[in-house]
Design a protein around this motif. Structure first.
Motif, PDB file in Angstrom:
ATOM      1  N   ASN A 122      29.150 102.000 103.946  1.00 31.45           N
ATOM      2  CA  ASN A 122      30.376 101.920 102.952  1.00 31.45           C
ATOM      3  C   ASN A 122      29.582 101.900 101.446  1.00 31.45           C
ATOM      4  N   PHE A 123      28.493 101.431 101.211  1.00 33.49           N
ATOM      5  CA  PHE A 123      28.030 101.068  99.878  1.00 33.49           C
ATOM      6  C   PHE A 123      26.708 101.997  99.942  1.00 33.49           C
ATOM      7  N   VAL A 124      26.805 103.381 100.152  1.00 28.58           N
ATOM      8  CA  VAL A 124      25.754 104.467 100.377  1.00 28.58           C
ATOM      9  C   VAL A 124      24.941 104.315  98.817  1.00 28.58           C
ATOM     10  N   GLY A 125      23.622 104.143  98.937  1.00 31.29           N
ATOM     11  CA  GLY A 125      22.549 103.961  98.019  1.00 31.29           C
ATOM     12  C   GLY A 125      22.736 102.593  97.137  1.00 31.29           C
ATOM     13  N   ALA A 126      23.535 101.891  97.603  1.00 29.58           N
ATOM     14  CA  ALA A 126      23.569 100.543  96.781  1.00 29.58           C
ATOM     15  C   ALA A 126      23.256  99.262  97.598  1.00 29.58           C
ATOM     16  N   VAL A 127      22.830  99.565  98.863  1.00 30.68           N
ATOM     17  CA  VAL A 127      22.112  98.438  99.804  1.00 30.68           C
ATOM     18  C   VAL A 127      20.958  97.981  99.386  1.00 30.68           C
ATOM     19  N   SER A 128      20.548  96.819  98.830  1.00 33.89           N
ATOM     20  CA  SER A 128      19.324  96.415  98.668  1.00 33.89           C
ATOM     21  C   SER A 128      18.534  95.860  99.996  1.00 33.89           C
ATOM     22  N   GLU A 129      17.569  96.513 100.246  1.00 31.78           N
ATOM     23  CA  GLU A 129      16.653  96.296 101.372  1.00 31.78           C
ATOM     24  C   GLU A 129      16.118  94.931 101.275  1.00 31.78           C
ATOM     25  N   ARG A 130      15.836  94.326  99.903  1.00 31.18           N
ATOM     26  CA  ARG A 130      15.462  93.015  99.849  1.00 31.18           C
ATOM     27  C   ARG A 130      16.470  92.087 100.317  1.00 31.18           C
ATOM     28  N   ALA A 131      17.863  92.169 100.179  1.00 36.03           N
ATOM     29  CA  ALA A 131      18.872  91.460 100.443  1.00 36.03           C
ATOM     30  C   ALA A 131      19.381  91.615 102.083  1.00 36.03           C
ATOM     31  N   TYR A 132      19.205  92.987 102.300  1.00 32.51           N
ATOM     32  CA  TYR A 132      19.551  93.188 103.959  1.00 32.51           C
ATOM     33  C   TYR A 132      18.492  94.158 104.329  1.00 32.51           C
ATOM     34  N   PRO A 133      17.333  93.366 104.857  1.00 31.93           N
ATOM     35  CA  PRO A 133      15.866  94.019 105.318  1.00 31.93           C
ATOM     36  C   PRO A 133      16.306  94.579 106.812  1.00 31.93           C
ATOM     37  N   ILE A 134      15.654  95.819 106.828  1.00 29.65           N
ATOM     38  CA  ILE A 134      15.712  96.212 108.315  1.00 29.65           C
ATOM     39  C   ILE A 134      14.932  95.356 109.042  1.00 29.65           C
ATOM     40  N   LEU A 135      15.526  95.222 110.323  1.00 22.61           N
ATOM     41  CA  LEU A 135      14.811  94.421 111.306  1.00 22.61           C
ATOM     42  C   LEU A 135      13.716  95.089 111.872  1.00 22.61           C
ATOM     43  N   ARG A 136      12.722  94.475 111.988  1.00 28.68           N
ATOM     44  CA  ARG A 136      11.432  94.852 112.643  1.00 28.68           C
ATOM     45  C   ARG A 136      10.826  93.961 113.605  1.00 28.68           C
ATOM     46  N   GLY A 137      10.489  94.073 114.840  1.00 25.11           N
ATOM     47  CA  GLY A 137      10.170  93.103 115.637  1.00 25.11           C
ATOM     48  C   GLY A 137      11.101  92.148 116.158  1.00 25.11           C
ATOM     49  N   ASN A 138      10.857  90.797 115.978  1.00 27.42           N
ATOM     50  CA  ASN A 138      11.604  89.462 116.489  1.00 27.42           C
ATOM     51  C   ASN A 138      12.357  89.014 115.376  1.00 27.42           C
ATOM     52  N   ASP A 139      11.959  89.091 114.151  1.00 30.43           N
ATOM     53  CA  ASP A 139      12.615  88.752 112.927  1.00 30.43           C
ATOM     54  C   ASP A 139      13.517  87.677 112.936  1.00 30.43           C
ATOM     55  N   LYS A 140      13.116  86.442 113.566  1.00 30.60           N
ATOM     56  CA  LYS A 140      13.868  85.379 113.582  1.00 30.60           C
ATOM     57  C   LYS A 140      14.224  84.707 112.152  1.00 30.60           C
ATOM     58  N   ASP A 141      13.351  85.128 111.108  1.00 27.62           N
ATOM     59  CA  ASP A 141      13.570  84.488 109.927  1.00 27.62           C
ATOM     60  C   ASP A 141      14.550  85.689 109.095  1.00 27.62           C
ATOM     61  N   VAL A 142      14.969  86.565 109.597  1.00 30.05           N
ATOM     62  CA  VAL A 142      15.560  87.564 108.857  1.00 30.05           C
ATOM     63  C   VAL A 142      17.297  87.126 109.083  1.00 30.05           C
ATOM     64  N   VAL A 143      17.483  87.145 110.304  1.00 33.43           N
ATOM     65  CA  VAL A 143      18.926  86.772 110.717  1.00 33.43           C
ATOM     66  C   VAL A 143      19.111  85.344 110.953  1.00 33.43           C
TER      67      VAL A 143
END
Length: 190
Positions: A122-143
């Motif tokens: 919905n927000f092509v090219g405007a989603v910050s990966e710092r705000a919404y990181p791509i999940l890698r591994g377990n990532d309990k601290d992200v979600v």
């Protein structure tokens, strides 16, 4: 709620005070402030827009980075209630995730992946990966938590009108109980 009106209301909403309060609190707690203020406003507004963008009954999950801002917004209970009514016409519930509950963690993690995909769509090219990181591994601290459901229609309107000696959105869960002590005065006399 008309989608265009909701998006216009969201665009016009001034979240700068919420952003400043959150930044100040994070700094006082010695936590890292990852987002610049303008980046935080955009990320939070993108999240709030999802129920308007043809996904009104869907659940969403938020990153821990953006959740800090949402959390401080929710703490202003009356302001948040009014914001929800102006923008989405429904109350957007903040539901913390229990990272030690494996089932809850997996469910919220999957919701976060879907949420991030919807944001990118919905927000092509405007989603910050710092705000919404791509999940890698377990990532309990992200979600960290999820948006559970919207309350719309008569129930929401009744809760907005009830105030003072009656009910506020802070007592929403109690209001849903069928016990007569938790019913509105009108329901008790019916």
């Amino acid at each position: 709620m008309n989608i265009q009106n909701g998006l216009a209301a969201l665009q016009a909403e001034d979240l700068s005070n919420i952003i400043r309060i959150t930044r100040r609190k994070l700094e006082q707690e010695g936590r890292q402030v990852i987002l610049k203020d303008d980046e935080a406003v955009i990320a939070l507004k993108q999240y709030y827009a999802l129920p308007l963008l043809a996904y009104p009954r869907q659940q969403f999950a938020i990153s821990s980075v953006v959740d800090s801002y949402w959390h401080f917004h929710v703490l202003d209970t009356r302001g948040y209630r009014d914001f929800c009514h102006r923008v989405d016409g429904c109350f957007m519930h903040h539901v913390p995730m229990d990272p030690d509950d494996r089932i809850d963690f997996v469910r919220v993690r999957n919701l976060y992946k879907q949420t991030r995909a919807l944001l990118v769509q919905n927000f092509v090219g405007a989603v910050s990966e710092r705000a919404y990181p791509i999940l890698r591994g377990n990532d309990k601290d992200v979600v960290i938590c999820r948006f559970d459901y919207c309350v719309t229609g008569d129930l929401f309107d009744n809760l907005l009108q009830a105030d003072g000696d009656h009910y506020t959105m802070d007592l929403f869960d109690d209001f849903l109980q069928t016990d007569s002590e938790h019913q509105s005065p009108e329901a008790r006399t019916a």
